[in-house]
Design an enzyme around this catalytic site. Structure first.
Site, PDB file in Angstrom:
ATOM      1  N   GLN A 102      31.651   0.381 -55.278  1.00 26.96           N
ATOM      2  CA  GLN A 102      33.003  -0.190 -55.176  1.00 26.96           C
ATOM      3  C   GLN A 102      33.009  -1.578 -55.827  1.00 26.96           C
ATOM      4  OE1 GLN A 102      34.713  -1.566 -51.401  1.00 26.96           O
ATOM      5  NE2 GLN A 102      36.403  -0.135 -51.707  1.00 26.96           N
ATOM      6  N   TYR A 174      42.837  -7.579 -51.329  1.00 29.57           N
ATOM      7  CA  TYR A 174      42.119  -8.286 -52.393  1.00 29.57           C
ATOM      8  C   TYR A 174      42.972  -8.357 -53.668  1.00 29.57           C
ATOM      9  CZ  TYR A 174      38.219  -8.192 -49.174  1.00 29.57           C
ATOM     10  OH  TYR A 174      37.421  -8.373 -48.074  1.00 29.57           O
ATOM     11  N   ARG A 226      41.089   2.846 -54.604  1.00 32.55           N
ATOM     12  CA  ARG A 226      41.419   2.728 -53.179  1.00 32.55           C
ATOM     13  C   ARG A 226      42.606   1.786 -52.988  1.00 32.55           C
ATOM     14  NH1 ARG A 226      37.762   1.231 -47.750  1.00 32.55           N
ATOM     15  NH2 ARG A 226      38.389   3.161 -46.768  1.00 32.55           N
ATOM     16  N   GLY A 318      33.118   5.564 -41.926  1.00 32.98           N
ATOM     17  CA  GLY A 318      32.473   4.263 -42.002  1.00 32.98           C
ATOM     18  C   GLY A 318      31.634   4.032 -40.760  1.00 32.98           C
ATOM     19  N   ARG A 319      32.323   3.653 -39.669  1.00 27.87           N
ATOM     20  CA  ARG A 319      31.601   3.249 -38.456  1.00 27.87           C
ATOM     21  C   ARG A 319      30.698   4.354 -37.906  1.00 27.87           C
ATOM     22  NH1 ARG A 319      36.684   1.713 -35.216  1.00 27.87           N
ATOM     23  NH2 ARG A 319      37.560   3.164 -36.744  1.00 27.87           N
TER      24      ARG A 319
HETATM   25  C1  FMN Z   1      31.587  -3.543 -41.108  1.00 28.31           C
HETATM   26  C2  FMN Z   1      32.604  -2.958 -42.051  1.00 28.31           C
HETATM   27  C3  FMN Z   1      32.581  -3.278 -43.398  1.00 28.31           C
HETATM   28  C4  FMN Z   1      33.511  -2.728 -44.296  1.00 28.31           C
HETATM   29  N1  FMN Z   1      33.432  -3.001 -45.635  1.00 28.31           N
HETATM   30  C5  FMN Z   1      34.304  -2.434 -46.513  1.00 28.31           C
HETATM   31  C6  FMN Z   1      34.171  -2.592 -47.923  1.00 28.31           C
HETATM   32  O1  FMN Z   1      33.212  -3.188 -48.443  1.00 28.31           O
HETATM   33  N2  FMN Z   1      35.145  -2.054 -48.708  1.00 28.31           N
HETATM   34  C7  FMN Z   1      36.200  -1.355 -48.208  1.00 28.31           C
HETATM   35  O2  FMN Z   1      37.057  -0.889 -48.963  1.00 28.31           O
HETATM   36  N3  FMN Z   1      36.303  -1.125 -46.876  1.00 28.31           N
HETATM   37  C8  FMN Z   1      35.384  -1.627 -46.025  1.00 28.31           C
HETATM   38  N4  FMN Z   1      35.468  -1.341 -44.686  1.00 28.31           N
HETATM   39  C9  FMN Z   1      36.466  -0.359 -44.216  1.00 28.31           C
HETATM   40  C10 FMN Z   1      35.842   1.050 -44.177  1.00 28.31           C
HETATM   41  O3  FMN Z   1      35.579   1.539 -45.479  1.00 28.31           O
HETATM   42  C11 FMN Z   1      36.760   2.074 -43.461  1.00 28.31           C
HETATM   43  O4  FMN Z   1      37.979   2.168 -44.178  1.00 28.31           O
HETATM   44  C12 FMN Z   1      37.066   1.693 -42.021  1.00 28.31           C
HETATM   45  O5  FMN Z   1      35.875   1.335 -41.336  1.00 28.31           O
HETATM   46  C13 FMN Z   1      37.754   2.850 -41.268  1.00 28.31           C
HETATM   47  O6  FMN Z   1      36.933   3.984 -41.258  1.00 28.31           O
HETATM   48  P1  FMN Z   1      36.059   4.389 -39.953  1.00 28.31           P
HETATM   49  O7  FMN Z   1      37.014   4.588 -38.832  1.00 28.31           O
HETATM   50  O8  FMN Z   1      35.349   5.644 -40.346  1.00 28.31           O
HETATM   51  O9  FMN Z   1      35.114   3.252 -39.677  1.00 28.31           O
HETATM   52  C14 FMN Z   1      34.524  -1.864 -43.793  1.00 28.31           C
HETATM   53  C15 FMN Z   1      34.527  -1.536 -42.436  1.00 28.31           C
HETATM   54  C16 FMN Z   1      33.578  -2.033 -41.568  1.00 28.31           C
HETATM   55  C17 FMN Z   1      33.584  -1.598 -40.120  1.00 28.31           C
END
Ligand code: FMN
Length: 391
Positions: A102, A174, A226, A318-319
């Site tokens: 990304q 961003y 995205r 993600g999480r």
């Molecule tokens: C610790 C953390 C760091 C993240 N870093 C990014 C990132 O670098 N780029 C991005 O587009 N989203 C980032 N996100 C958002 C995740 O890609 C994702 O959209 C979000 O966690 C929701 O998905 P989930 O419910 O599966 O966690 C981040 C989320 C978390 C929790």
């Protein structure tokens, strides 16, 4: 039984890139790169442990030094970062996942402190609500052209490092989103104006990335985009604007679209009477022109299957993949009962979370991680409100 899940089937993009399954690791910033953005060994280990899903979108990397958004951020702004990035791509490939990097410019979502004294820049000189004292300066027309070239140069480095694609980060407030937003873009040149003119920057970035990919990639290489569907600020991006953006993106030379949401089933935060999910509206506009990645609170195999049944091509987590690095192996091995949905803080080393990420999860994401040692009631609600979090 588990073998029947449709998310376990391979997925082939139109350009030929084929994923072993339809689970994607969402980009998750680990905040664990070295001070200058060089890849650390902790990051390599973190991604190696999570290989096996169809595709890993590696955490956001800055494309130039003025576009740095936070400490510990990965960088693809210079050729000197390529050897480290190659280690990351290899780690992702180790158990068969495709590796996408990304790429972004943080724009005004940074600070003079992060930029070592330099003033943040954005589409216009408008401070973000979350940090009203940090007024950015407007990028000059020449600088806008340079940022567009920086996205291209970063994509060439991703190719050289062995990645299978780049994801243009147009979400989470961003720079790309700042150009699309009527709050942060008040320009009167060709980069600003009505909702269509505010898409010009995104279009130019896509065009440049596609140009360099066509010129430099020896094998099929993905370009994803995205976006975040809504902004709470007034003025701000409304879902009607986003549907116009999605319509435009669906005709662009990108290989997939990716909605950024804390809950994939969420409907509008600004229009509570409208209960149709934002992703459902988005899928209708895409009308099969592009595959869509859905993300947000997908945790169990049933959640992932439901996302595909609702029309997503790929389901991203993600999480959950922070808590459970072996998620896909456990499903494949019919061992679903051992999937971790709760994380003990004492297991963070065990699941390979780098130090910077551990600190972030124990502070900014305390209510969103399902830690076993604290009350997590309401975490879904709180998380759903946060659209610009984490990178
Ligand atoms: C610790 C953390 C760091 C993240 N870093 C990014 C990132 O670098 N780029 C991005 O587009 N989203 C980032 N996100 C958002 C995740 O890609 C994702 O959209 C979000 O966690 C929701 O998905 P989930 O419910 O599966 O966690 C981040 C989320 C978390 C929790």
């Amino acid at each position: 039984m588990s073998k029947d899940y449709q998310f376990l089937k391979p997925y082939q993009f139109t350009n030929g890139v084929t994923l072993p399954n339809r689970i994607v690791m969402a980009p998750v910033t680990t905040q664990s790169s070295f001070f200058d953005g060089t890849v650390s060994d902790e990051e390599v280990k973190f991604y190696k442990m999570r290989s096996g899903v169809g595709m890993v979108i590696v955490e956001v990397a800055n494309i130039n030094k003025d576009g740095k958004g936070f400490e510990g951020e990965l960088s693809v702004a210079d050729d000197r970062f390529i050897p480290g990035l190659r280690k990351l791509a290899n780690a992702v490939h180790s158990k068969g996942s495709k590796a996408v990097l990304q790429i972004f410019d943080a724009g005004r979502k940074t600070s003079r402190q992060i930029l070592r004294g330099d003033q943040p820049r954005s589409a216009s000189a408008v401070a973000p609500h979350r940090n009203p004292d940090e007024v950015p300066r407007a990028l000059t027309e020449q600088e806008v052209e340079q940022v567009i070239r920086d996205f291209g140069a970063a994509s060439v480095r991703a190719i050289k490092a062995g990645f299978d694609g780049v994801e243009i980060h147009g979400a989470n407030t961003y720079l790309l989103q700042q150009f699309f937003s009527p709050h942060s873009n008040q320009r009167t040149d060709r980069w600003g104006g009505d909702v269509y003119q505010r898409m010009n920057f995104a279009k130019a970035v896509i065009k440049e990335v596609r140009r360099v990919v066509d010129a430099n990639a020896a094998r099929p290489f993905l370009v994803g985009y995205r976006f975040s569907p809504e902004e709470l600020s007034d003025p701000g991006i409304r879902i009607g604007d986003t549907l116009k953006l999605v319509d435009m993106l669906s005709d662009q030379p990108v290989d997939y679209l990716h909605t950024s949401l804390g809950d994939r089933k969420r409907s509008s935060l600004l229009d509570p009477d409208d209960q149709e999910s934002l992703n459902h509206k988005i899928l209708k506009v895409i009308a099969d022109r592009k595959p869509l990645i859905e993300v947000g609170n997908i945790q169990s195999p049933a959640d992932a299957e439901a996302a595909l049944n609702d029309g997503a091509a790929l389901a991203a987590m993600g999480r959950e993949l922070l808590r459970e690095p072996n998620w896909i192996e456990k499903v494949q091995a019919d061992d679903e009962k051992t999937i971790r949905y709760v994380l003990s803080p004492t297991d963070m080393d065990l699941v390979g979370l780098p130090g910077g990420l551990q600190t972030e999860l124990r502070t900014g994401f305390l209510n969103a991680m399902n830690f076993s040692d604290q009350q997590t009631a309401d975490f879904r609600h709180q998380f759903g409100q946060m659209e610009g979090f984490g990178g």
